[in-house]
Each structure stands twice: as structure tokens, then as C-alpha cells.
Design a protein around this motif. Structure first.
Motif, mmCIF file in Angstrom:
data_model
loop_
_atom_site.group_PDB
_atom_site.id
_atom_site.type_symbol
_atom_site.label_atom_id
_atom_site.label_comp_id
_atom_site.label_asym_id
_atom_site.label_seq_id
_atom_site.Cartn_x
_atom_site.Cartn_y
_atom_site.Cartn_z
ATOM 1 N N GLU A 1 28.236 61.604 -31.248
ATOM 2 C CA GLU A 1 28.876 61.915 -32.527
ATOM 3 C C GLU A 1 29.077 60.598 -33.278
ATOM 4 O OE1 GLU A 1 33.459 62.178 -31.254
ATOM 5 O OE2 GLU A 1 32.097 63.348 -30.049
ATOM 6 N N THR A 2 29.176 60.701 -34.574
ATOM 7 C CA THR A 2 29.514 59.518 -35.355
ATOM 8 C C THR A 2 30.835 59.744 -36.049
ATOM 9 O OG1 THR A 2 27.182 59.193 -35.731
ATOM 10 C CG2 THR A 2 28.666 57.852 -37.011
ATOM 11 N N HIS A 3 31.777 58.816 -35.822
ATOM 12 C CA HIS A 3 33.138 58.936 -36.342
ATOM 13 C C HIS A 3 33.339 58.066 -37.559
ATOM 14 C CE1 HIS A 3 36.045 60.589 -33.168
ATOM 15 N NE2 HIS A 3 34.863 61.105 -32.950
ATOM 16 N N GLY A 4 34.612 57.791 -37.837
ATOM 17 C CA GLY A 4 34.968 56.791 -38.839
ATOM 18 C C GLY A 4 34.883 57.345 -40.234
ATOM 19 N N GLY B 130 32.919 58.058 -23.697
ATOM 20 C CA GLY B 130 32.922 56.715 -23.113
ATOM 21 C C GLY B 130 34.302 56.091 -23.159
ATOM 22 N N ASN B 131 34.958 56.184 -24.313
ATOM 23 C CA ASN B 131 36.293 55.600 -24.462
ATOM 24 C C ASN B 131 37.305 56.230 -23.504
ATOM 25 O OD1 ASN B 131 35.669 53.710 -26.420
ATOM 26 N ND2 ASN B 131 36.080 55.112 -28.129
ATOM 27 N N GLU B 132 37.198 57.554 -23.309
ATOM 28 C CA GLU B 132 38.114 58.228 -22.385
ATOM 29 C C GLU B 132 37.825 57.822 -20.940
ATOM 30 O OE1 GLU B 132 38.631 62.421 -24.910
ATOM 31 O OE2 GLU B 132 37.021 62.226 -23.441
ATOM 32 N N HIS C 268 31.138 56.474 -28.073
ATOM 33 C CA HIS C 268 31.273 57.793 -28.691
ATOM 34 C C HIS C 268 30.296 58.820 -28.131
ATOM 35 C CE1 HIS C 268 33.732 56.706 -32.512
ATOM 36 N NE2 HIS C 268 34.421 56.685 -31.398
ATOM 37 N N VAL C 269 29.797 58.555 -26.923
ATOM 38 C CA VAL C 269 28.957 59.536 -26.256
ATOM 39 C C VAL C 269 29.814 60.246 -25.218
ATOM 40 C CG1 VAL C 269 27.167 59.654 -24.481
ATOM 41 C CG2 VAL C 269 26.707 58.516 -26.652
ATOM 42 N N ARG C 270 29.607 61.546 -25.083
ATOM 43 C CA ARG C 270 30.286 62.292 -24.026
ATOM 44 C C ARG C 270 29.280 62.655 -22.951
ATOM 45 N NH1 ARG C 270 35.298 64.253 -26.280
ATOM 46 N NH2 ARG C 270 35.097 63.877 -28.508
ATOM 47 N N GLY C 271 29.706 62.511 -21.724
ATOM 48 C CA GLY C 271 28.830 62.879 -20.620
ATOM 49 C C GLY C 271 29.661 63.161 -19.393
ATOM 50 N N PRO C 272 29.031 63.707 -18.342
ATOM 51 C CA PRO C 272 29.775 64.024 -17.128
ATOM 52 C C PRO C 272 30.222 62.747 -16.414
ATOM 53 C CG PRO C 272 27.440 64.632 -16.917
ATOM 54 C CD PRO C 272 27.623 64.094 -18.285
ATOM 55 N N VAL C 273 31.475 62.744 -15.978
ATOM 56 C CA VAL C 273 32.013 61.617 -15.218
ATOM 57 C C VAL C 273 32.705 62.169 -13.983
ATOM 58 C CG1 VAL C 273 33.636 59.668 -15.257
ATOM 59 C CG2 VAL C 273 32.394 60.280 -17.351
#
Lengths: 196, 614
Positions: A36-39, B17-19, B177-182
Motif C-alpha cells: 500500500e502507499t500511505h502519506g 513491516g512496521n508492526e 508498508h508491505v504486509r505479509g505472514p510473520v
């Protein structure tokens, strides 16, 4: 491997839609990666998300490589043209959010027929859904995004089962769960029309 | 699906990624975390803000990145594990303490998370912060996926503590900002207290100490290089049958490289670096010796390429090294699979299938981000243009209000970084005759606007500072700042008054104005511009996204356009900008749902055709 390219306008709940797809895939034991792209995009701009189900490392979908284009807004459907090829299933809401450029630069907002014609010329199939109307019918006026997730599920394009999607909807939606499941179901029935 | 704290050991959950960085840190005995919000790093702080109290760690949104880093240094020097996160340009602000902290080293594990933004999705530049690792002497981790974010932050704390050195973990937008399985492990929080043991010969960097500590840093870096050589994050991935062709890559481009090599049917070995500074030279030399041609695939600057070429030269190797220095790979913007495919095809002399190329449609109405319906900045900019007749120079700053650069306002002429509006306005005012106005948000004013204001007072610069005070850090997701009345992470937080700060800086002319009152704002701006010294207007109105609404969803009262009174002058769309007002086929209308009910458009209309809805 199934690549879903999601488009819409900031505030329409496109990220939630992508998370539901991601969780549905995870529940089905598939690999999945979302981007996704935020901001700046949050302030009413065009928003793009991707959901890649299967063994892919990179999150971005190359041109002409989307298996599905899932759009929450009519003009944004047209903007996604480059991602389509003759295998692409286009599932689009008929909702229009008129950008300021139409007012200020006197540009023209394309008609629904123009969008259907253009996308039909590059994609395998185009299915238009009155997502806003169905969301209202379900008693969840703000849930066009959930209707469109239902359309995706009903189309069968992802190969993921209905129950996986429903479980994922429940996991991502905290309020008005029953109304949202109804919105999903109404979308699901529409999705069956799609040539996937 | 589960929250960051709820996932049980062994669970596989979908995380951004941030989470994943937050979950990993919470399993790595984290005690203290700080941040200043900035895309694409903001969700690290926002996730911490939600879980800190329950998890039992200390977290704060600091005033700026330098302060955030210093708070974390205080905790880490005491011996607790600390993490500070920020966007790439935030590291410029934090670089002063960081450069010397590398000399003192740390007792508790210290990790700086920098989120870079190739392609400037939401940034003023696309600087490559891997250079900070080389510049200051920091071990560097570069995850390529959410799972690696989680794995590497844990490792980064261990490496930091083992070496006694601060470590950098660098993501980019397509990692953060990518979501993936962790797949997660067990949460393990660090202690709350640890007594600082005095050791001035290490921690007080007077010249004699600094000179001695520089040698310690270099010694620790050579140890770090041996760790990188043995790191499980620096691995060779074989595509097809492998062979004598190789690729060296790291971070997000590693993903595109793997996909491209598979889709192209290449037979190639990919050396993927996750622990990339110091460069694992033994592993790299082995790779260079066993391959005839090696392509370097890295976004932005040739950081790895320079080092690989230097190693090859030092050892007198004949391996052909290809990269961006010889034009095979681009040096600007983020990569994708198509860009990498193009570069690899040229480097490995493969035929390129151009059928995948597509020109995006260019005749569609654009949809750039805009100021929201009811946005107080919109009202302020309208008033400023009325007051100055657009005959002024505008130094602007970083926040939602930067969107004033676009028509119809065009209230932005100069912008370089956070807090720069006030400083640059001083220079503009010194050498220009046009009136000069600096626009700065409330959070940005606290971040780095204050020194510029002190300077303007002291030097006698003459310009107007407009502090656009919407009571929050809006652009990055409504984080609190020192002026906020409430701080979710700190119930006892004291709200610092902007007026008192401005007066304390020595400003003699100050007015607080509600932007929704356009005539008052126009008068205030006119008056301010006649002053002989620096003047300040605080335009105060809560962000429309968080403002209290009535039962109809209006801040004040919803409005509509009386079509009989409307003279089709289009002032409401040519001098003012509101997403709720549209002008299509000569018909001006207000979308009842979108209208925030601020009433500014009614003041803008010269024919009083915009009226309160019944």
C-alpha cells in the motif's frame, strides 16, 4: 498464483479490503503479500494496494500482470488500464467520486459505458457493480469496500473459499458485523456474474 | 488478525513491516522506545502507542528526531534496550547525537530504525540512509519482508549489545508498508529501571576521550564484519542451476530480483545481504571468485557496488562487476520487477520481451491529494491570498498545509525541510522587497521552528510567521505533540502553550485568529505585514478530521448553494478549494455528505448564494 490490483480513492477503505483478502489467503494456508502507499494519498488522492497470493517475493504487480483488478471507483478503474491483459478479470464499483480537477480544470469525468468499453478492449471480462447501492441495502452505507470483497469472493478468481473470506471480514471489521456480512453476501451474488 | 500483543508463540499472523518491527522488539527485551512520526515509519510509533502501557515499556512521541534519539541514548547508556524510529530525513535531524554515540558506544542494545522512501512517495527527497551506516560506523540490517523485519530487529539488538555499538535497521516504503505472514515467538520485555554507572572516560566525549573512542569504534567494526561474514541473513539463493553468473542485492530489490530471475529462466546465484554493513568481505570475495560476472542490484546510490568494486580491485580479481556506475541499473526512484528485468537482460545479454510495457492513460482527470472539506488551512490560505493579493513570498513547511502549493492557493514558494520556513523566510526577507510569510504547523513549530524564530527576533528580520495550529500532527495520522492537551501515551503530559513560547522568544506582535472567521484573518494578516519586526499569527482551529461534529456531522452548520442566487462566477472553486464543492457543466453544488459545515464558503461567495442548510 493470483495477483489482485486494488484501486480507489483515499477514505474508501481500500486498505481494509486488501487486509481481508490477505487474511482470507492466510486462513486458506496460502502465501500472501500486500502493499500500500500511505502519506499524501490519504487526503482524497488515488490509492493503490496490491495483494499477491502465492509464491511471490516482490509486492508490486508488473504491467499487464494483474489477474484481477478490483476497483472501488469508476475513474480509478480506467487509471488501472496498464495492469490489465487478456486474462484479467475487472470487478468495478460504479461509484463516482468526482475529483477537483473536473471542476477546476474543466476536465471531463468519463461515462460508465466508456469505462466498460475501454476495459473490455484490454481485459478478459468487466463486471460493474452498484456497490454503494448494495451497501445501503445491507444497512452499511460505508461498506462499499466489503461489497466489492464479496464480488471478488463470488467471482471465484482467487480460488479462496467463501468461508475464508467471511472469517477474514469478521477479523477485520469491529462494528456492524452482521450488516457487513450482509454487504459481503450481496456482493458475493453479484460476483457470480463475472467471467472469471 | 490478532493484535500485536495477542499473537501466541508459533502463530503466523499478517503484519505490516512496521508492526513486525514492533513485535520483534517486544520479544527482544525492549525497555524504551521513542519516535517522531514520519511516513513510512509512522506505524512503528503508532503501534507502540497502542501497546506500550499494556506491554510494560516506556514509549514517547518526542519533540523531534534528535530529541527522540537522545532520550533513547540516555536509556541505552544506562544499560536498557532502546529503539528509536523515524523516516529517512529524520536521521538528518538525529545525526548529531548519532555520530558521536557511535564513539561512546552503548551498554544496552540500541537500534535506530530508519524508513527510507525511494521514489519520494511522501517525502522531500529520496536520500539513501545506508550512507549513515558507512558515515558513522554503524552495523546495518536491511530486511526485505515483514518476516525479516521481525527476525532482524531481534538480531540487531543482540548484535548491538554484543558489540556495545548502536545498530541501524533500514527499511524502505516497500518493506515498511508491505504486509505479509510473520511467525512470532514469545514476548519478553526488558526491565523498567537500570542505574547508570558513571564512566566519564567513555561517555563524556571531550577531545581526549573522543580520540580514544574512535579507535574502539574501528575495532568494534572489524568484529562486526566477522559477524556479518557469519550471519544467516547473508545467504546465497540459487535460481535454476546457478552457475558462473551472480547477483548481489539487498532490501526490497532482492524481492524483485528473485521474481525476475525466476520469470526470466536465468541460471544464477543471488547473494542476498541482510547484514550489509560492514560488508561481509570474506563472503563477498568468495562469491566474486566463484562467479565470472556479478550484477549489483540495489535501489538509489551505488553503496554496495562501490564496495564490491573496491574489494575486487584490492584483491586483483578479474570478475566483471556490472551495476549503476556503468548504466545497467538506474540510480533514481524505487525499483520494480520490470526495471530489474530490464537491467538483468542487458547485463546477461538476454533477449528482452517488451510486450509487458504499457503507457499509462494520460488524458484522465487527475486526482492529487487535496486539503479536506472543512480544513482550516484552506480557509487560512484563502484569507492570505485576499490580504496580499498574492503579492507576497511564501516560505512553507512540512505537513498537510504543504498542499497549498497547488492552485487555487499557490501559497508555497520555498521548502527544503522540517522547520525551514522560519529560517528561510529570514533570508528571503533580507534580500526581497515583497512581503514574506512563513507557514509552519504546530507540530513542526515545536519540532524545529523555534530556533528560526529566536534568530528572526534577535537579528531584527521583518516577516510574518503563521503558525497553522490544528492541534495535532495531522499528516502522519494525528499523533500528539508538545502543545497537545492530551497525549495517549502519557496521561500526565503538560500542554506547552505556543503563545507563551512565541512571547518567550521575544516576539512583540502576536495574534491568535480562528481561520473560519475569514474577515478577521484577512485583517490580521494585513495588520501583521505592516509591523517593523517579525510578527506572528496563530491560526488556531482543530483539524476537521478530528473536530467535534453535531448530529448532522457539521462542525458549525452544513451549507448549500441557492441556485437562484448563484451568479455562476465560480469564485467558490477558483479562489477557494473544497472537496465538497463541485462545478460541473456550469452547475455549482455542495455535496451534502462531504460538507464539513465550516461555513467558510459562505464567506467566500461574493453574492451570498451559499447559505446555511435548514
Amino acid at each position: 498464483m493470483v495477483d489482485v490490483y486494488l484501486v480507489g480513492v483515499g477514505g474508501q477503505g481500500i486498505i481494509t479490503a486488501s487486509k481481508i483478502i490477505g487474511d482470507a489467503a492466510l486462513l486458506a494456508g496460502e502465501k500472501v503479500i500486500l502493499s500500500e502507499t500511505h502519506g499524501m494519498a490519504q487526503r482524497g488522492g488515488s490509492v493503490v494496494c496490491t495483494a499477491r497470493i502465492g509464491d511471490r517475493a516482490g509486492p508490486l504487480i508488473p504491467d499487464k500482470a494483474a489477474d484481477v483488478i478490483l476497483s472501488l471507483e469508476l475513474l480509478e478503474t480506467l487509471r488501472a488500464e496498464c495492469k490489465a491483459s487478456k486474462v484479467t478479470v475487472v470487478l468495478s464499483s460504479t461509484e463516482r467520486i468526482v475529483p477537483l480537477s473536473v471542476s477546476t480544470q474543466k476536465m471531463r469525468y468519463p461515462s460508465q459505458q466508456e469505462v466498460v468499453d475501454k476495459m473490455s478492449s484490454v481485459a478478459r471480462s468487466v463486471t460493474m457493480v452498484d456497490a454503494a447501492g448494495l451497501a445501503g441495502q445491507a444497512g452499511a452505507r460505508m461498506s462499499s469496500n466489503i461489497v466489492m470483497v464479496g464480488v471478488l469472493a463470488g467471482s471465484g478468481a482467487t480460488g479462496l473459499g467463501r468461508d475464508r473470506f467471511e472469517e477474514a471480514v469478521k477479523a477485520n471489521i469491529r462494528r456492524n458485523v452482521d450488516e457487513n456480512l450482509r454487504a459481503f453476501a450481496l456482493g458475493f451474488d453479484q460476483g457470480k456474474r463475472a467471467k472469471a | 488478525m490478532s493484535g500485536i500483543l495477542e499473537a501466541e508463540p508459533g502463530d503466523t499472523v499478517l503484519l505490516m513491516g512496521n508492526e513486525a518491527i514492533v513485535r520483534g522488539a517486544l520479544e527482544a527485551r525492549l525497555s524504551v522506545a521513542t519516535t517522531y512520526p514520519g511516513t513510512p515509519a509512522s506505524e512503528i510509533g503508532d503501534t507502540l502507542a497502542k501497546v506500550a502501557e499494556k506491554a510494560g515499556i516506556y514509549f514517547e512521541y518526542s519533540t523531534n528526531e534528535k530529541v527522540a534519539t537522545e532520550v533513547a541514548i540516555g536509556a541505552a547508556a544506562s544499560g536498557l534496550r532502546a529503539m528509536v524510529s523515524m523516516k529517512h530525513v529524520g536521521v538528518n535531524v538525529a545525526s548529531d547525537p548519532l555520530m558521536t554515540f557511535a564513539y561512546t558506544g552503548t551498554r544496552g542494545g540500541f537500534v535506530l530504525v530508519t524508513a527510507d522512501d525511494p521514489s519520494c512517495h511522501s517525502s522531500q527527497n529520496e536520500q539513501d540512509n545506508r550512507f549513515y551506516a558507512l558515515f558513522g560506523g554503524f552495523p546495518l540490517f536491511e530486511p526485505a519482508s515483514p518476516q525479516e523485519c521481525y527476525d532482524m530487529i531481534k538480531k540487531a539488538f543482540d548484535v548491538s549489545e554484543e558489540l556495545g555499538q548502536p545498530v541501524i535497521l533500514r527499511t524502505t516504503t516497500r518493506v515498511a508498508h508491505v504486509r505479509g505472514p510473520v511467525t512470532v515467538g514469545e514476548i519478553s520485555i526488558g526491565p523498567k529501571k537500570k542505574e547508570f554507572v558513571k564512566e566519564p572516560a567513555r561517555f563524556v566525549t571531550v577531545p581526549a576521550v573522543a580520540r580514544a573512542r574512535h579507535l574502539v569504534l574501528l575495532e568494534q567494526l572489524s568484529k562486526a564484519e566477522r559477524m556479518a561474514d557469519e550471519s544467516e541473513f547473508n545467504t546465497i539463493i540459487r535460481i535454476g542451476d546457478g552457475g558462473r553468473q551472480g547477483i548481489v542485492t539487498s532490501s526490497a530489490p532482492a524481492n524483485y530480483t528473485i521474481d525476475a530471475a525466476k520469470d526470466m529462466g536465468l541460471h544464477v546465484d543471488i547473494l542476498k545481504l541482510g547484514f550489509s554493513n560492514p560488508v561481509p568481505s570474506r563472503k563477498m570475495l568468495d562469491f566474486l571468485r566463484t562467479h565470472d560476472k556479478v550484477v549489483i542490484v540495489e535501489e538509489l546510490e551505488p553503496v554496495l557496488e562501490t564496495q564490491v568494486r573496491s574489494l575486487a580491485q584490492r584483491e586483483g580479481l578479474g570478475t566483471k562487476v556490472l551495476g549503476k556506475m556503468d548504466g545497467y541499473m538506474p540510480r533514481a526512484y524505487e525499483y520494480d520487477q520490470a526495471i530489474v528485468t530490464h537491467g538483468l537482460a542487458r547485463a546477461f545479454s538476454k533477449d528482452l520481451n517488451e510486450a509487458g510495457k504499457c503507457e499509462p492513460p494520460h488524458d484522465l482527470p487527475t486526482r492529487p491529494p487535496v486539503l479536506c472539506a472543512g480544513c482550516p488551512h484552506s480557509a487560512t490560505y484563502y484569507a492570505v491570498n485576499k490580504a496580499t493579493n498574492k503579492k507576497a513570498l511564501f516560505a512553507t513547511d512540512i505537513g498537510c498545509y504543504t498542499l497549498g502549493v497547488a492552485p487555487p492557493y499557490s501559497t508555497a514558494d520555498l521548502l527544503v525541510c522540517m522547520g525551514s520556513s522560519v529560517g528561510t523566510a529570514g533570508g528571503l526577507a533580507k534580500v526581497n522587497d515583497l512581503p514574506v510569510i512563513a507557514f509552519i504547523g504546530d507540530s513542526t513549530f515545536f519540532h524545529s521552528g523555534i530556533p528560526g524564530l529566536v534568530n528572526a527576533v534577535h537579528q531584527g528580520h521583518k516577516f510574518l510567521v503563521m503558525i497553522l495550529d490544528n492541534r495535532t500532527t495531522a499528516m502522519t495520522g494525528h499523533q500528539p505533540h508538545p502543545g497537545s492537551a492530551r497525549d495517549p501515551c502519557n496521561p500526565g503530559a503538560i500542554s506547552v502553550s505556543i503563545e507563551e513560547v512565541v512571547k518567550g522568544c521575544g516576539v512583540k506582535w502576536l495574534k491568535v485568529v480562528d481561520p473560519y472567521d475569514t474577515s478577521a484573518m484577512i485583517e490580521a494578516v494585513k495588520d501583521a505585514l505592516t509591523q517593523d519586526s517579525v510578527s506572528v499569527v496563530i491560526a488556531r482551529r482543530e483539524c476537521a478530521l478530528i473536530a467535534k461534529r453535531d448530529e448532522k456531522g457539521a462542525i458549525l452548520k452544513k451549507h448549500y448553494i441557492d441556485q437562484e442566487a448563484c451568479k455562476k462566477c465560480r469564485t467558490c472553486v477558483t479562489k477557494f478549494q473544497c472537496p465538497a464543492i463541485s462545478s460541473i457543466d456550469k452547475l455549482q453544488t455542495i455535496d451534502e455528505v462531504l460538507c464539513a459545515g465550516c461555513g467558510v464558503c459562505a464567506q467566500v461567495c461574493p453574492y451570498k448564494a451559499i447559505k446555511e442548510a435548514p
